[in-house]
Design a protein around this motif. Structure first.
Motif, PDB file in Angstrom:
ATOM      1  N   THR A  94       0.808  -1.221   0.000  1.00 55.37           N
ATOM      2  CA  THR A  94       0.000   0.000   0.000  1.00 55.37           C
ATOM      3  C   THR A  94       0.840   1.268   0.000  1.00 55.37           C
ATOM      4  O   THR A  94       0.494   2.251  -0.663  1.00 55.37           O
ATOM      5  CB  THR A  94      -0.970  -0.023   1.195  1.00 55.37           C
ATOM      6  OG1 THR A  94      -1.824  -1.162   1.039  1.00 55.37           O
ATOM      7  CG2 THR A  94      -1.820   1.233   1.236  1.00 55.37           C
ATOM      8  N   GLU A  95       1.947   1.267   0.689  1.00 55.83           N
ATOM      9  CA  GLU A  95       2.806   2.456   0.702  1.00 55.83           C
ATOM     10  C   GLU A  95       3.292   2.794  -0.709  1.00 55.83           C
ATOM     11  O   GLU A  95       3.286   3.953  -1.122  1.00 55.83           O
ATOM     12  CB  GLU A  95       3.999   2.240   1.635  1.00 55.83           C
ATOM     13  CG  GLU A  95       4.890   3.470   1.789  1.00 55.83           C
ATOM     14  CD  GLU A  95       6.019   3.237   2.776  1.00 55.83           C
ATOM     15  OE1 GLU A  95       7.029   3.956   2.683  1.00 55.83           O
ATOM     16  OE2 GLU A  95       5.903   2.340   3.633  1.00 55.83           O
ATOM     17  N   GLN A  96       3.690   1.773  -1.461  1.00 56.20           N
ATOM     18  CA  GLN A  96       4.135   1.990  -2.841  1.00 56.20           C
ATOM     19  C   GLN A  96       2.971   2.413  -3.740  1.00 56.20           C
ATOM     20  O   GLN A  96       3.119   3.250  -4.623  1.00 56.20           O
ATOM     21  CB  GLN A  96       4.789   0.721  -3.386  1.00 56.20           C
ATOM     22  CG  GLN A  96       6.098   0.343  -2.725  1.00 56.20           C
ATOM     23  CD  GLN A  96       6.694  -0.918  -3.330  1.00 56.20           C
ATOM     24  OE1 GLN A  96       6.569  -1.184  -4.523  1.00 56.20           O
ATOM     25  NE2 GLN A  96       7.329  -1.724  -2.484  1.00 56.20           N
ATOM     26  N   ILE A  98       0.239   4.055  -2.863  1.00 62.77           N
ATOM     27  CA  ILE A  98      -0.106   5.452  -2.573  1.00 62.77           C
ATOM     28  C   ILE A  98       0.894   6.390  -3.238  1.00 62.77           C
ATOM     29  O   ILE A  98       0.505   7.430  -3.801  1.00 62.77           O
ATOM     30  CB  ILE A  98      -0.171   5.679  -1.048  1.00 62.77           C
ATOM     31  CG1 ILE A  98      -1.389   4.957  -0.466  1.00 62.77           C
ATOM     32  CG2 ILE A  98      -0.225   7.169  -0.716  1.00 62.77           C
ATOM     33  CD1 ILE A  98      -1.458   4.979   1.044  1.00 62.77           C
ATOM     34  N   LYS A  99       2.166   6.019  -3.220  1.00 57.40           N
ATOM     35  CA  LYS A  99       3.181   6.844  -3.879  1.00 57.40           C
ATOM     36  C   LYS A  99       2.919   6.927  -5.375  1.00 57.40           C
ATOM     37  O   LYS A  99       3.009   8.003  -5.983  1.00 57.40           O
ATOM     38  CB  LYS A  99       4.571   6.271  -3.610  1.00 57.40           C
ATOM     39  CG  LYS A  99       5.707   7.104  -4.197  1.00 57.40           C
ATOM     40  CD  LYS A  99       7.062   6.514  -3.854  1.00 57.40           C
ATOM     41  CE  LYS A  99       8.184   7.368  -4.475  1.00 57.40           C
ATOM     42  NZ  LYS A  99       9.536   6.791  -4.161  1.00 57.40           N
ATOM     43  N   SER A 102      -0.107   9.120  -5.990  1.00 62.66           N
ATOM     44  CA  SER A 102       0.234  10.525  -5.744  1.00 62.66           C
ATOM     45  C   SER A 102       0.984  11.130  -6.926  1.00 62.66           C
ATOM     46  O   SER A 102       0.740  12.293  -7.290  1.00 62.66           O
ATOM     47  CB  SER A 102       1.076  10.643  -4.469  1.00 62.66           C
ATOM     48  OG  SER A 102       0.335  10.217  -3.345  1.00 62.66           O
ATOM     49  N   GLN A 129      -3.537  -6.272   0.753  1.00 57.72           N
ATOM     50  CA  GLN A 129      -3.130  -4.928   0.347  1.00 57.72           C
ATOM     51  C   GLN A 129      -4.000  -4.393  -0.784  1.00 57.72           C
ATOM     52  O   GLN A 129      -4.152  -3.177  -0.939  1.00 57.72           O
ATOM     53  CB  GLN A 129      -1.647  -4.871  -0.075  1.00 57.72           C
ATOM     54  CG  GLN A 129      -1.293  -5.634  -1.345  1.00 57.72           C
ATOM     55  CD  GLN A 129      -0.709  -6.995  -1.038  1.00 57.72           C
ATOM     56  OE1 GLN A 129      -1.147  -7.651  -0.098  1.00 57.72           O
ATOM     57  NE2 GLN A 129       0.273  -7.414  -1.812  1.00 57.72           N
ATOM     58  N   ASP A 132      -6.795  -2.592   0.868  1.00 63.23           N
ATOM     59  CA  ASP A 132      -6.308  -1.293   1.340  1.00 63.23           C
ATOM     60  C   ASP A 132      -6.150  -0.316   0.182  1.00 63.23           C
ATOM     61  O   ASP A 132      -6.487   0.872   0.297  1.00 63.23           O
ATOM     62  CB  ASP A 132      -4.972  -1.459   2.067  1.00 63.23           C
ATOM     63  CG  ASP A 132      -5.106  -2.219   3.382  1.00 63.23           C
ATOM     64  OD1 ASP A 132      -6.224  -2.240   3.937  1.00 63.23           O
ATOM     65  OD2 ASP A 132      -4.097  -2.784   3.834  1.00 63.23           O
ATOM     66  N   ASN A 133      -5.652  -0.826  -0.943  1.00 61.66           N
ATOM     67  CA  ASN A 133      -5.435   0.042  -2.106  1.00 61.66           C
ATOM     68  C   ASN A 133      -6.754   0.510  -2.715  1.00 61.66           C
ATOM     69  O   ASN A 133      -6.892   1.671  -3.113  1.00 61.66           O
ATOM     70  CB  ASN A 133      -4.584  -0.689  -3.154  1.00 61.66           C
ATOM     71  CG  ASN A 133      -3.180  -0.977  -2.652  1.00 61.66           C
ATOM     72  OD1 ASN A 133      -2.738  -0.377  -1.668  1.00 61.66           O
ATOM     73  ND2 ASN A 133      -2.485  -1.890  -3.298  1.00 61.66           N
ATOM     74  N   TYR A 136      -8.098   3.206  -0.630  1.00 62.51           N
ATOM     75  CA  TYR A 136      -7.417   4.473  -0.893  1.00 62.51           C
ATOM     76  C   TYR A 136      -7.952   5.110  -2.179  1.00 62.51           C
ATOM     77  O   TYR A 136      -8.206   6.319  -2.224  1.00 62.51           O
ATOM     78  CB  TYR A 136      -5.907   4.262  -0.997  1.00 62.51           C
ATOM     79  CG  TYR A 136      -5.139   5.545  -1.205  1.00 62.51           C
ATOM     80  CD1 TYR A 136      -4.937   6.426  -0.150  1.00 62.51           C
ATOM     81  CD2 TYR A 136      -4.642   5.889  -2.462  1.00 62.51           C
ATOM     82  CE1 TYR A 136      -4.250   7.624  -0.329  1.00 62.51           C
ATOM     83  CE2 TYR A 136      -3.955   7.082  -2.656  1.00 62.51           C
ATOM     84  CZ  TYR A 136      -3.765   7.937  -1.587  1.00 62.51           C
ATOM     85  OH  TYR A 136      -3.098   9.123  -1.773  1.00 62.51           O
TER      86      TYR A 136
END
Length: 290
Positions: A94-96, A98-99, A102, A129, A132-133, A136
């Motif tokens: 998820t961190e990747q 979101i990046k 963005s 994930q 989660d994605n 988002y």
């Protein structure tokens, strides 16, 4: 007849990668050379009484690692009003993810993402994930263009589970879930059953297109039958007609495709299928019908 085409692709082979267009890579179509060239918005011109007033560009493999490059190229080269559905990997941590989103959001044309699920649908949709994605995406008011076959019952069940968990996620089905072009067959009844499953979710919309991917010699009557079935199940406001240009060229010209569509439906219905619904779901608010 004003048209907002909600599913087309433009290519610049000098700028993008397009691995799928290379002769040595699948899909292994014998007529693949027809689309192995550059396509820009000037090739979308239509003759009266048809008018293209806007479009939605669906990612075409320009650069799957840096998908924002495709949007940058589109924004630098297109004059017609348009929105862009970018490539993004729904299976990323998820961190990747979101990046990546963005970075895509730096481009004003972004309206959603597509991840071609195909045979990986169940695996991808079941990843924690991915949930989660999708959450988002929904929070960012971005839609998900979903490409998978309605012949895959397990994939439809997995997609329904996602939609149940995330009722805010706008999910736009590509190519009518690859509806069989012949009716009264077990395959068609299976497609229809899964169509009904997804229609229960008000945030799911369906685009009817991609006929040439199944049969280069499809009949206009098949388009009418499948589209009317989608309307009967989803309602008029949740169905769109699209071209899938330039793959339409496997069967007919861009002009020929929309002329064919214009002969199959009544004017008021065409206004919804070919203009109003695309404008609404892809938020092309800058376009006026007058």
């Amino acid at each position: 007849m004003k048209i907002i085409d909600p599913h087309l692709h433009l290519f610049d082979l000098t700028q993008g990668q397009y691995h799928w267009l290379r002769p040595e890579n699948p899909p292994n179509w014998p007529d693949k050379s027809v689309i192995q060239q550059n396509f820009n918005e000037h090739q979308l011109a239509l003759d009266s009484p048809l008018t293209l007033v806007g479009f939605v560009h669906i990612e075409a493999g320009f650069d799957n690692v840096q998908p924002w490059r495709e949007l940058q190229w589109l924004e630098a080269n297109c004059q017609l009003p348009f929105k862009a559905v970018a490539c993004a990997n729904i299976g990323l941590p998820t961190e990747q993810f979101i990046k990546q989103i963005s970075q895509l959001q730096q481009q004003k044309s972004l309206i959603g993402i597509r991840h071609i699920l195909d045979d990986d649908a169940v695996t991808l949709l079941s990843k924690p994930q991915a949930i989660d994605n999708f959450n988002y995406l929904a929070a960012e008011q971005l839609s998900f263009d979903c490409q998978l076959s309605f012949a895959d019952d397990a994939a439809i069940i997995a997609l329904c589970q996602v939609l149940t968990q995330i009722p805010e996620l706008v999910c736009i089905i590509n190519h009518a879930g690859f509806a069989p072009l012949t009716t009264n067959t077990p395959e068609f009844h299976g497609w229809h059953h899964n169509l009904q499953r997804l229609a229960k979710f008000p945030q799911v919309v369906i685009k009817c297109s991609g006929w040439e991917m199944q049969n280069r010699h499809y009949q206009a009557s098949a388009i009418k039958c499948i589209t009317e079935t989608c309307i009967n199940v989803f309602g008029i406001s949740r169905v769109m007609l699209a071209s899938n240009f330039p793959l339409t060229l496997f069967s007919c010209s861009y002009q020929g495709y929309w002329h064919q569509i214009s002969t199959q439906f009544q004017p008021q219905l065409l206004e919804n299928l070919c203009y109003n619904n695309s404008k609404n779901w892809y938020k092309l608010d800058s376009i006026s019908i007058t």
